[in-house]
Design a protein around this motif. Sequence first.
Motif, PDB file in Angstrom:
ATOM      1  N   VAL A  11      19.964  36.449  59.837  1.00 45.64           N
ATOM      2  CA  VAL A  11      20.367  35.796  58.595  1.00 45.64           C
ATOM      3  C   VAL A  11      21.841  36.095  58.332  1.00 45.64           C
ATOM      4  CG1 VAL A  11      20.048  35.625  56.094  1.00 45.64           C
ATOM      5  CG2 VAL A  11      18.054  35.852  57.594  1.00 45.64           C
ATOM      6  N   GLY A  12      22.624  35.038  58.263  1.00 44.73           N
ATOM      7  CA  GLY A  12      24.038  35.170  57.966  1.00 44.73           C
ATOM      8  C   GLY A  12      24.344  34.623  56.584  1.00 44.73           C
ATOM      9  N   GLY A  13      25.257  35.283  55.886  1.00 41.77           N
ATOM     10  CA  GLY A  13      25.706  34.814  54.585  1.00 41.77           C
ATOM     11  C   GLY A  13      27.157  34.393  54.666  1.00 41.77           C
ATOM     12  N   ASN A  14      27.413  33.100  54.548  1.00 47.48           N
ATOM     13  CA  ASN A  14      28.782  32.589  54.585  1.00 47.48           C
ATOM     14  C   ASN A  14      29.280  32.431  53.153  1.00 47.48           C
ATOM     15  OD1 ASN A  14      31.206  31.311  55.099  1.00 47.48           O
ATOM     16  ND2 ASN A  14      30.294  29.385  55.773  1.00 47.48           N
ATOM     17  N   PHE A  15      30.123  33.371  52.735  1.00 44.63           N
ATOM     18  CA  PHE A  15      30.608  33.346  51.351  1.00 44.63           C
ATOM     19  C   PHE A  15      31.613  32.222  51.093  1.00 44.63           C
ATOM     20  CE2 PHE A  15      30.044  38.299  50.934  1.00 44.63           C
ATOM     21  CZ  PHE A  15      28.681  38.132  51.098  1.00 44.63           C
ATOM     22  N   LYS A  16      32.151  31.640  52.157  1.00 43.09           N
ATOM     23  CA  LYS A  16      33.184  30.596  52.060  1.00 43.09           C
ATOM     24  C   LYS A  16      34.364  31.143  51.223  1.00 43.09           C
ATOM     25  CE  LYS A  16      29.688  27.144  52.900  1.00 43.09           C
ATOM     26  NZ  LYS A  16      29.220  25.760  52.695  1.00 43.09           N
ATOM     27  N   MET A  17      34.948  30.340  50.340  1.00 37.95           N
ATOM     28  CA  MET A  17      36.095  30.831  49.564  1.00 37.95           C
ATOM     29  C   MET A  17      35.595  31.441  48.248  1.00 37.95           C
ATOM     30  SD  MET A  17      39.799  28.963  49.117  1.00 37.95           S
ATOM     31  CE  MET A  17      39.416  27.974  47.679  1.00 37.95           C
ATOM     32  N   ASN A  18      34.654  32.365  48.388  1.00 35.40           N
ATOM     33  CA  ASN A  18      34.029  33.083  47.274  1.00 35.40           C
ATOM     34  C   ASN A  18      33.868  34.550  47.720  1.00 35.40           C
ATOM     35  OD1 ASN A  18      33.253  30.616  45.598  1.00 35.40           O
ATOM     36  ND2 ASN A  18      32.166  30.196  47.492  1.00 35.40           N
ATOM     37  N   PRO A  19      33.649  35.492  46.829  1.00 40.05           N
ATOM     38  CA  PRO A  19      33.639  35.347  45.367  1.00 40.05           C
ATOM     39  C   PRO A  19      35.050  35.178  44.813  1.00 40.05           C
ATOM     40  CG  PRO A  19      33.329  37.626  45.993  1.00 40.05           C
ATOM     41  CD  PRO A  19      33.317  36.844  47.267  1.00 40.05           C
ATOM     42  N   ALA A  20      35.114  34.867  43.537  1.00 41.36           N
ATOM     43  CA  ALA A  20      36.397  34.494  42.934  1.00 41.36           C
ATOM     44  C   ALA A  20      37.296  35.685  42.630  1.00 41.36           C
ATOM     45  CB  ALA A  20      36.145  33.700  41.657  1.00 41.36           C
ATOM     46  N   SER A  21      36.731  36.893  42.626  1.00 37.36           N
ATOM     47  CA  SER A  21      37.533  38.054  42.251  1.00 37.36           C
ATOM     48  C   SER A  21      37.057  39.295  42.997  1.00 37.36           C
ATOM     49  CB  SER A  21      37.430  38.310  40.743  1.00 37.36           C
ATOM     50  OG  SER A  21      36.109  38.749  40.414  1.00 37.36           O
ATOM     51  N   ARG A  22      37.890  40.327  43.014  1.00 32.50           N
ATOM     52  CA  ARG A  22      37.499  41.599  43.639  1.00 32.50           C
ATOM     53  C   ARG A  22      36.314  42.215  42.901  1.00 32.50           C
ATOM     54  NH1 ARG A  22      42.935  44.953  43.885  1.00 32.50           N
ATOM     55  NH2 ARG A  22      43.275  43.788  41.958  1.00 32.50           N
ATOM     56  N   LYS A  23      36.284  42.034  41.590  1.00 35.12           N
ATOM     57  CA  LYS A  23      35.168  42.569  40.800  1.00 35.12           C
ATOM     58  C   LYS A  23      33.849  41.951  41.250  1.00 35.12           C
ATOM     59  CE  LYS A  23      33.487  42.898  36.022  1.00 35.12           C
ATOM     60  NZ  LYS A  23      33.757  42.528  34.604  1.00 35.12           N
ATOM     61  N   ASP A  24      33.842  40.637  41.463  1.00 41.40           N
ATOM     62  CA  ASP A  24      32.630  39.959  41.918  1.00 41.40           C
ATOM     63  C   ASP A  24      32.259  40.403  43.335  1.00 41.40           C
ATOM     64  OD1 ASP A  24      32.492  38.592  39.538  1.00 41.40           O
ATOM     65  OD2 ASP A  24      33.430  36.762  40.314  1.00 41.40           O
ATOM     66  N   LYS A  25      33.263  40.623  44.159  1.00 38.68           N
ATOM     67  CA  LYS A  25      33.032  41.095  45.527  1.00 38.68           C
ATOM     68  C   LYS A  25      32.348  42.449  45.518  1.00 38.68           C
ATOM     69  CE  LYS A  25      36.095  43.292  47.552  1.00 38.68           C
ATOM     70  NZ  LYS A  25      36.458  44.728  47.655  1.00 38.68           N
ATOM     71  N   VAL A  26      32.815  43.353  44.670  1.00 42.20           N
ATOM     72  CA  VAL A  26      32.226  44.692  44.558  1.00 42.20           C
ATOM     73  C   VAL A  26      30.776  44.596  44.099  1.00 42.20           C
ATOM     74  CG1 VAL A  26      32.319  46.859  43.263  1.00 42.20           C
ATOM     75  CG2 VAL A  26      34.418  45.882  44.210  1.00 42.20           C
ATOM     76  N   ALA A  27      30.510  43.721  43.130  1.00 40.77           N
ATOM     77  CA  ALA A  27      29.142  43.557  42.615  1.00 40.77           C
ATOM     78  C   ALA A  27      28.213  43.014  43.692  1.00 40.77           C
ATOM     79  CB  ALA A  27      29.158  42.627  41.401  1.00 40.77           C
ATOM     80  N   LEU A  28      28.710  42.108  44.501  1.00 41.52           N
ATOM     81  CA  LEU A  28      27.903  41.522  45.569  1.00 41.52           C
ATOM     82  C   LEU A  28      27.567  42.563  46.635  1.00 41.52           C
ATOM     83  CD1 LEU A  28      26.616  38.964  46.671  1.00 41.52           C
ATOM     84  CD2 LEU A  28      28.831  38.331  47.652  1.00 41.52           C
ATOM     85  N   VAL A  29      28.553  43.359  47.017  1.00 40.87           N
ATOM     86  CA  VAL A  29      28.324  44.428  47.994  1.00 40.87           C
ATOM     87  C   VAL A  29      27.333  45.447  47.441  1.00 40.87           C
ATOM     88  CG1 VAL A  29      29.412  46.383  49.193  1.00 40.87           C
ATOM     89  CG2 VAL A  29      30.514  44.132  49.197  1.00 40.87           C
ATOM     90  N   LYS A  30      27.466  45.766  46.159  1.00 45.47           N
ATOM     91  CA  LYS A  30      26.546  46.722  45.524  1.00 45.47           C
ATOM     92  C   LYS A  30      25.110  46.196  45.574  1.00 45.47           C
ATOM     93  CE  LYS A  30      25.967  49.372  41.201  1.00 45.47           C
ATOM     94  NZ  LYS A  30      24.593  48.986  40.819  1.00 45.47           N
ATOM     95  N   LEU A  31      24.939  44.923  45.291  1.00 43.63           N
ATOM     96  CA  LEU A  31      23.613  44.312  45.338  1.00 43.63           C
ATOM     97  C   LEU A  31      22.991  44.479  46.732  1.00 43.63           C
ATOM     98  CD1 LEU A  31      21.378  42.294  44.247  1.00 43.63           C
ATOM     99  CD2 LEU A  31      22.815  40.486  45.219  1.00 43.63           C
ATOM    100  N   LEU A  32      23.759  44.207  47.767  1.00 44.60           N
ATOM    101  CA  LEU A  32      23.247  44.298  49.133  1.00 44.60           C
ATOM    102  C   LEU A  32      23.016  45.747  49.542  1.00 44.60           C
ATOM    103  CD1 LEU A  32      25.431  41.540  50.805  1.00 44.60           C
ATOM    104  CD2 LEU A  32      23.009  41.413  50.228  1.00 44.60           C
ATOM    105  N   ASN A  33      23.902  46.622  49.130  1.00 46.44           N
ATOM    106  CA  ASN A  33      23.754  48.046  49.484  1.00 46.44           C
ATOM    107  C   ASN A  33      22.493  48.657  48.890  1.00 46.44           C
ATOM    108  OD1 ASN A  33      26.038  48.149  51.057  1.00 46.44           O
ATOM    109  ND2 ASN A  33      27.347  49.061  49.480  1.00 46.44           N
ATOM    110  N   GLU A  34      22.069  48.161  47.753  1.00 40.38           N
ATOM    111  CA  GLU A  34      20.916  48.740  47.066  1.00 40.38           C
ATOM    112  C   GLU A  34      19.606  48.009  47.369  1.00 40.38           C
ATOM    113  OE1 GLU A  34      22.031  48.687  42.972  1.00 40.38           O
ATOM    114  OE2 GLU A  34      23.499  50.316  43.182  1.00 40.38           O
ATOM    115  N   ALA A  35      19.698  46.901  48.098  1.00 38.79           N
ATOM    116  CA  ALA A  35      18.519  46.075  48.351  1.00 38.79           C
ATOM    117  C   ALA A  35      17.652  46.662  49.461  1.00 38.79           C
ATOM    118  CB  ALA A  35      18.944  44.662  48.726  1.00 38.79           C
ATOM    119  N   GLU A  36      16.370  46.367  49.389  1.00 40.54           N
ATOM    120  CA  GLU A  36      15.452  46.707  50.470  1.00 40.54           C
ATOM    121  C   GLU A  36      15.396  45.516  51.421  1.00 40.54           C
ATOM    122  OE1 GLU A  36      10.731  47.737  51.121  1.00 40.54           O
ATOM    123  OE2 GLU A  36      11.684  48.264  49.204  1.00 40.54           O
ATOM    124  N   LEU A  37      15.978  45.690  52.601  1.00 39.88           N
ATOM    125  CA  LEU A  37      16.099  44.598  53.559  1.00 39.88           C
ATOM    126  C   LEU A  37      15.202  44.841  54.765  1.00 39.88           C
ATOM    127  CD1 LEU A  37      19.986  44.134  53.548  1.00 39.88           C
ATOM    128  CD2 LEU A  37      18.288  42.923  52.164  1.00 39.88           C
TER     129      LEU A  37
END
Length: 251
Positions: free
Chosen positions: A7-33
């Motif tokens: 499974v690949g996630g292509n963010f394209k020209m997103n997220p719009a800010s560094r803050k959103d990028k940090v939140a997205l990484v945090k979500l993945l880091n804490e997820a049960e995959l």
Amino acid sequence: MARQFFVGGNFKMNPASRKDKVALVKLLNEAELDPATEVVVSPPALYLIPVKESIRKDIKVAAQNCYFKDSGAFTGEISPAQLVDSEIPYVILGHSERRTIFHESSEIVAQKTRAALDKGLNIILCIGETLKEREAGETAKVCEEQLKAVVDVLKENDWSKIVIAYEPVWAIGTGKVATPQQAQEAHKDIRSYLSTAVSFAVAGSTRIIYGGSVNAANCRELSTLPDVDGFLVGGASLKPEFVQIVNSKKL
């Protein structure tokens, strides 16, 4: 032949800010995959190294594109050598947006693929037809033509480093999704083409993933198809439902 789900996630020209990028990484880091699934995320070039350094080690990082030269006067480009030096293991090549908006031909995509492989990168190679081509019954023909340019410059053992992403252009970002029957038929045709153009072994071992408005609602059914080996996810990769898509084989 068993093929690891991808499974690949292509963010394209997103997220719009560094803050959103940090939140997205945090979500993945804490997820049960699902540990049985290979997970790769592809942020914009500006965020490649920060994401690689902050994301959990079982999630790999991909560039969204690269050029076919190692260095030089190519403003705005990134070279395969630079990606390898930055320890970025994957690159997406031939995405429909590169082909349609930036007019990259299949021959250019093949050049980039050859150059990236020569430096040791893994490739997510995108192919797919437009709505006009599908309505004309040309899906298999278009996919084969796009693949042939790559087949012509690769050796058989190169295919172990390639994941093919079938992306019907008419289903990218539109909310439309190929029916399970359409997806399976296209993937089966691609595998059949690899069998004759390269080898039976390559056809059996190469992962062919589906990309085209994949989301939490449709991922489970698509994941059960015999020739669908995973997904390349666009908009949904920016949302919590990406975790469900990663886990679609065990839902």
